[in-house]
Scaffold this active site. Structure first.
Site, PDB file in Angstrom:
ATOM      1  CG  ASN A   9      -1.693   1.237   1.453  1.00 43.37           C
ATOM      2  OD1 ASN A   9      -1.784   2.066   0.550  1.00 43.37           O
ATOM      3  ND2 ASN A   9      -2.273   1.399   2.639  1.00 43.37           N
ATOM      4  CD1 TRP A  10       3.337   0.899  -2.975  1.00 46.45           C
ATOM      5  CD2 TRP A  10       3.621   2.224  -4.765  1.00 46.45           C
ATOM      6  NE1 TRP A  10       4.060   0.201  -3.904  1.00 46.45           N
ATOM      7  CE2 TRP A  10       4.245   0.984  -5.015  1.00 46.45           C
ATOM      8  CE3 TRP A  10       3.658   3.204  -5.758  1.00 46.45           C
ATOM      9  CZ2 TRP A  10       4.912   0.714  -6.220  1.00 46.45           C
ATOM     10  CZ3 TRP A  10       4.321   2.934  -6.954  1.00 46.45           C
ATOM     11  CH2 TRP A  10       4.942   1.703  -7.173  1.00 46.45           C
ATOM     12  CE  LYS A  11      -0.108   3.339   4.763  1.00 42.07           C
ATOM     13  NZ  LYS A  11      -0.076   3.497   6.207  1.00 42.07           N
ATOM     14  CG  HIS A  94      -5.770   1.963   5.103  1.00 39.81           C
ATOM     15  ND1 HIS A  94      -5.390   2.938   6.000  1.00 39.81           N
ATOM     16  CD2 HIS A  94      -4.742   1.095   5.012  1.00 39.81           C
ATOM     17  CE1 HIS A  94      -4.149   2.652   6.415  1.00 39.81           C
ATOM     18  NE2 HIS A  94      -3.735   1.548   5.836  1.00 39.81           N
ATOM     19  CD  GLU A  96      -2.986   5.577   6.636  1.00 37.78           C
ATOM     20  OE1 GLU A  96      -2.965   5.613   5.396  1.00 37.78           O
ATOM     21  OE2 GLU A  96      -2.062   5.079   7.321  1.00 37.78           O
ATOM     22  CD  GLU A 166      -3.427  -2.492   7.330  1.00 38.49           C
ATOM     23  OE1 GLU A 166      -2.319  -2.699   6.841  1.00 38.49           O
ATOM     24  OE2 GLU A 166      -4.092  -1.475   7.077  1.00 38.49           O
ATOM     25  N   GLY A 172       2.381   2.374  10.785  1.00 33.96           N
ATOM     26  CA  GLY A 172       3.326   3.480  10.637  1.00 33.96           C
ATOM     27  C   GLY A 172       4.026   3.880  11.925  1.00 33.96           C
ATOM     28  CB  SER A 213       5.090  -1.597  12.135  1.00 30.56           C
ATOM     29  OG  SER A 213       4.692  -0.253  12.373  1.00 30.56           O
ATOM     30  N   GLY A 234       2.766  -1.049   4.320  1.00 29.27           N
ATOM     31  CA  GLY A 234       2.770   0.381   3.990  1.00 29.27           C
ATOM     32  C   GLY A 234       4.182   0.871   3.723  1.00 29.27           C
ATOM     33  N   GLY A 235       4.789   1.492   4.712  1.00 28.12           N
ATOM     34  CA  GLY A 235       6.100   2.122   4.569  1.00 28.12           C
ATOM     35  C   GLY A 235       7.148   1.256   3.878  1.00 28.12           C
TER      36      GLY A 235
HETATM   37  P1  PGA Z   1       2.764   0.383   7.672  1.00 26.56           P
HETATM   38  O1  PGA Z   1       1.299   0.588   7.071  1.00 26.56           O
HETATM   39  O2  PGA Z   1       3.303  -0.883   7.086  1.00 26.56           O
HETATM   40  O3  PGA Z   1       3.534   1.603   7.218  1.00 26.56           O
HETATM   41  O4  PGA Z   1       2.626   0.310   9.146  1.00 26.56           O
HETATM   42  C1  PGA Z   1       0.457  -0.504   6.843  1.00 26.56           C
HETATM   43  C2  PGA Z   1      -0.831  -0.025   6.225  1.00 26.56           C
HETATM   44  O5  PGA Z   1      -1.279   1.082   6.570  1.00 26.56           O
HETATM   45  O6  PGA Z   1      -1.421  -0.725   5.385  1.00 26.56           O
END
Ligand code: PGA
Length: 252
Positions: A9-11, A94, A96, A166, A172, A213, A234-235
Site C-alpha cells: 500500500n503505497w498510500k 483502510h 486512514e 491492521e 506506521g 509496521s 505500507g512504509g
Molecule cells: P505500515 O502501514 O506498514 O507503514 O505500518 C500498513 C498499512 O497502513 O497498510
C-alpha cells in the site's frame, strides 16, 4: 491451501515517474519469487503506468479506494467500473480512510459489494485503535467491522474477499503486533465471524493478512502463524530491499 498474498500500500506517495522507478527496481526481485500472490497499490495517477510495467509479470495491481456508484456526479471519485480496466484488486476501508475521510462500516460494505460486482478482489481492512485496544474492545470492534462490512454478500462471492487485520496502533508506528497476538485476533475475531456469516468452508479458504509496521526483519514472525496468510505493507513497500525481503519471507 491458501495462497499467501503480500500487498504493498503505497498510500499518497510517488509521482508517476517515481512509481516507474520503484517498479523497475522491484521487478527483478519480485519476479524471482514463486508460489505467492504479490500486489502493488500505487495512487490513482500512477495506475496506468504501473499497469503497463506489470503486464505479463504475474504481479497484481490494486487501487487504494473506490466509489460504490458506477458513474455520475461524484466529483473526485473513481468507480469499480473504471478500475477494473487496470486493476485486479482494491483496498477498502483502510483505517486512514476511516479516520480522515469519514468511512464507516456501511460505506465499506457498499464498496466491497461494488468491487465484487465488477470482478475486483477487495482487500477489506479492519482493526482497533489504541484507545479501543486499551479499553479491551478489540474483539467487539474487529468483529463488528467484519460482520457489518461483509453483510449481505453471497457466500460464493465472499470467498474472493481478502481481509487485512491492521491494528491502528501498529500502522506506521514501528510498533508491530506480535505474531501470536495478531494470529489470535485473526483466528478468533476475523475468521470466526466470517464463518458465522458464510460458513466454515469460506472461512477456511479466505486469505487474512496482517498489516502494521511489517518489515523485512519481522515479516517471517507473522507468516509462520497458521491464521496469517500474508501482509498488507505500507512504509516498507516503498523500499525495494524491504519489500523484496517480505515477499521472500512469505514464499518460504
Ligand atoms: P505500515 O502501514 O506498514 O507503514 O505500518 C500498513 C498499512 O497502513 O497498510
Amino acid at each position: 491451501m491458501r495462497v499467501p498474498l503480500v500487498a504493498g500500500n503505497w498510500k499518497m506517495n510517488k509521482t508517476v515517474e517515481g512509481a516507474r522507478e520503484l517498479v523497475n527496481g522491484l521487478l527483478p526481485r519480485l519476479q524471482a519469487v514463486q508460489g505467492i500472490e504479490i500486489v502493488l497499490c500505487p495512487p490513482f495517477p500512477s495506475l496506468l503506468a504501473v499497469h503497463t510495467l506489470l503486464k505479463g509479470t504475474g504481479i497484481g495491481l490494486g487501487a487504494q479506494n473506490l466509489h460504490w456508484e458506477p458513474s455520475g456526479a461524484y466529483t473526485g471519485e473513481v468507480s469499480a467500473e473504471m478500475l477494473k480496466e487496470l486493476c485486479g484488486y482494491v483496498i477498502i476501508g483502510h483505517s486512514e480512510r476511516r479516520a480522515y475521510f469519514g468511512e464507516t462500516d456501511e460505506t465499506v460494505n457498499k464498496k466491497t459489494k461494488a468491487a465484487l460486482a465488477n470482478g475486483l478482489i477487495p482487500i477489506v481492512c479492519v482493526g482497533e485503535t489504541l484507545a479501543e485496544n486499551e479499553a479491551g474492545q478489540t474483539e467487539a470492534v474487529v468483529t463488528r467491522q467484519v460482520m457489518e462490512g461483509l453483510k449481505g454478500i453471497e457466500a460464493d462471492q465472499a470467498g474472493k474477499i481478502v481481509i487485512a487485520y491492521e491494528p491502528v496502533w501498529a500502522i506506521g508506528t514501528g510498533k508491530a503486533a506480535t505474531g501470536i497476538g495478531a494470529n489470535q485476533v485473526i483466528g478468533d475475531y476475523v475468521r470466526r465471524p466470517v464463518a458465522s456469516l458464510f460458513g466454515d468452508k469460506v472461512a477456511e479458504g479466505m486469505r487474512i493478512l496482517y498489516g502494521g509496521s511489517v518489515n523485512g526483519t519481522n515479516a517471517a514472525l507473522f507468516f509462520s502463524q497458521p491464521e496469517i496468510d500474508g501482509a498488507l505493507v505500507g512504509g516498507a513497500s516503498l523500499k525495494v530491499d524491504d519489500f523484496s525481503a517480505i515477499v521472500q519471507a512469505a514464499a518460504k
